[in-house]
Design an enzyme around this catalytic site. Structure first.
Site: not given
Length: 446
Positions: A323, A334, A348
């Site tokens: 999470s 990224d 999640k």
């Protein structure tokens, strides 16, 4: 849980639940609405008030407007048509209704469970400040650590001390959770412990409970060959996690570290805002996370030129990094700010808001789906590390039995991260992202 210090949008206030625990936020209905329900409860003293409050919250917020193909209006009629002889009977009916949504993260908590959750996410406890375990050999309740600036540390309690009794109640064969309930209490209230210490007779110690900030960030400077490495381990994203992370990075910066290792292994998640604030400490430009609610409304959060360092960075993750840990990992990966080492993360990608109900119980409601900056949906998939390296069962047992080896060359994932960091092509932001010190004004932007 003190939520008044900062003002966030509903999604920013939301907490991100992890593999182990769901996290919470203020009610978007606001205190006036809650007070109204409390007044109604006082007048009616009926479990149906809680039942209807839960239904209203789910109806207003739940991320799936079709409610998992359930007729949510019919669910309300069914819930309110029943006569409940006790709160516990109403709690059971609530849980059964929520189960039909097919979402384990939308869940009801009784008052004790809700209190435990808010204590966890607030990053504070009211007690004496000790970590405990039951010693496998002696089966006695044993102090693992006295927390910094706690009554326990100030009173001289040490790791290895055995807690023989709490306010006169023997602790032999007592579970850690049960002992914690006895030790925690209102700040300012007294408590007496009977302690056993090697080489001494058992002795009594009187302490006064206090409100204690629980350390969720641990860090140290490690000399690895000719490199100075700042090792930071983050256990969970509590309300104090960002402040603790900021102090850790700043302190390690003064020690002239060459690179960083950020350890998120076993971190189940926590506050969404904490993950955003921490991401902003590592890079100046780029996305952090995008959330989408049930009507398709999106909110994108980005870095805001408040990075504290541009040193090379490696992130350690495993199957229990969930999470909020995945939000931070996805953002760093990224944006090519870090090299990610370890196992596939939990997977999640849901955001919950958590509400206190009229009788002190609580409700966590999934309110949004999140995506990494590159638009990746990691739900039920997790984040694939750049360097996949799973620990063997033997390695896991070795680290579990000797936690001092975690974050050392005896820790295979850490050792691989150090080897990768020696190659400066990895884990360093572009040269056009200068780093500047964070000012108080920058803090207010969070």
């Amino acid at each position: 849980m003190n939520q008044s210090a900062k003002s966030y949008s509903p999604l920013q206030v939301a907490l991100i639940g992890g593999a182990i625990a769901t996290t919470a936020t203020m009610s978007v209905f606001g205190p006036a609405w809650t007070r109204g329900v409390r007044a109604a409860l006082a007048l009616q003293d009926s479990p149906k008030v809680i039942v209807d409050q839960v239904w209203q919250l789910v109806n207003h917020e739940y991320v799936d407007g079709k409610f998992n193909q359930q007729d949510w209006q019919a669910t309300r009629q069914s819930l309110l048509s029943k006569d409940y002889s006790s709160k516990e009977e109403a709690y059971t009916a609530i849980r059964e209704a929520l189960q039909k949504l097919g979402d384990p993260y939308t869940r009801f908590m009784d008052p004790q469970q809700f209190e435990a959750l808010t204590s966890q996410t607030s990053g504070e406890v009211s007690g004496i400040g000790v970590r405990m375990e039951v010693n496998e050999k002696t089966q006695r309740l044993t102090v693992v650590e006295a927390i910094e600036n706690s009554p326990a540390l100030k009173a001289g309690i040490k790791a290895g001390d055995e807690i023989l009794a709490i306010d006169g109640k023997p602790t032999l064969k007592m579970k850690v959770d049960d002992a914690s309930k006895l030790i925690r209490g209102k700040a300012g209230s007294p408590i007496k412990l009977r302690l056993g210490r090697a080489g001494q007779n058992a002795f009594d110690l009187k302490l006064t409970r206090a409100s204690i900030e629980v350390p969720t960030v641990r860090y140290t400077l490690r000399q690895e060959g000719n490199r100075r490495v700042g090792y930071i381990r983050l256990r969970e994203f509590s309300a104090h996690a960002a402040d603790q992370m900021q102090r850790a990075i700043r302190d390690l910066n003064t020690k002239k570290v060459d690179s960083y290792v950020l350890d998120l292994r076993g971190n189940p998640g926590g506050l969404l805002q904490a993950s955003i604030e921490i991401a902003r400490m590592w890079y100046n430009d780029g996305g952090i996370v995008k959330t989408v609610d049930r009507v398709g409304g999106t909110e994108e959060t980005k870095a805001n030129r408040t990075a504290l360092t541009n040193r090379p960075l490696a992130v350690l993750v495993d199957g229990n990094s969930a999470s909020a840990s995945e939000i931070l990992t996805g953002a760093l990966k990224d944006n090519k700010r870090a090299v990610v080492v370890g196992g596939q993360t939990f997977g999640k990608a849901l955001v919950q808001s958590v509400h206190e109900l009229a009788d002190g119980s609580g409700l966590a409601v999934t309110i949004a789906h999140y995506y990494t900056p590159a638009g990746t949906d990691i739900n039920h998939k997790g984040i694939a590390p750049d360097i996949k390296l799973d620990l063997t069962e033997a390695q896991e047992r070795q680290l579990a039995s000797n936690p001092n080896l975690i974050g050392t060359k005896s820790d295979p994932q850490y050792a691989r991260a150090i080897a990768i960091l020696s190659n400066n092509n990895f884990a360093q932001p572009p040269a056009n992202q200068p780093t500047r010190p964070m000012s108080r004004a920058d803090n207010l932007k969070f």
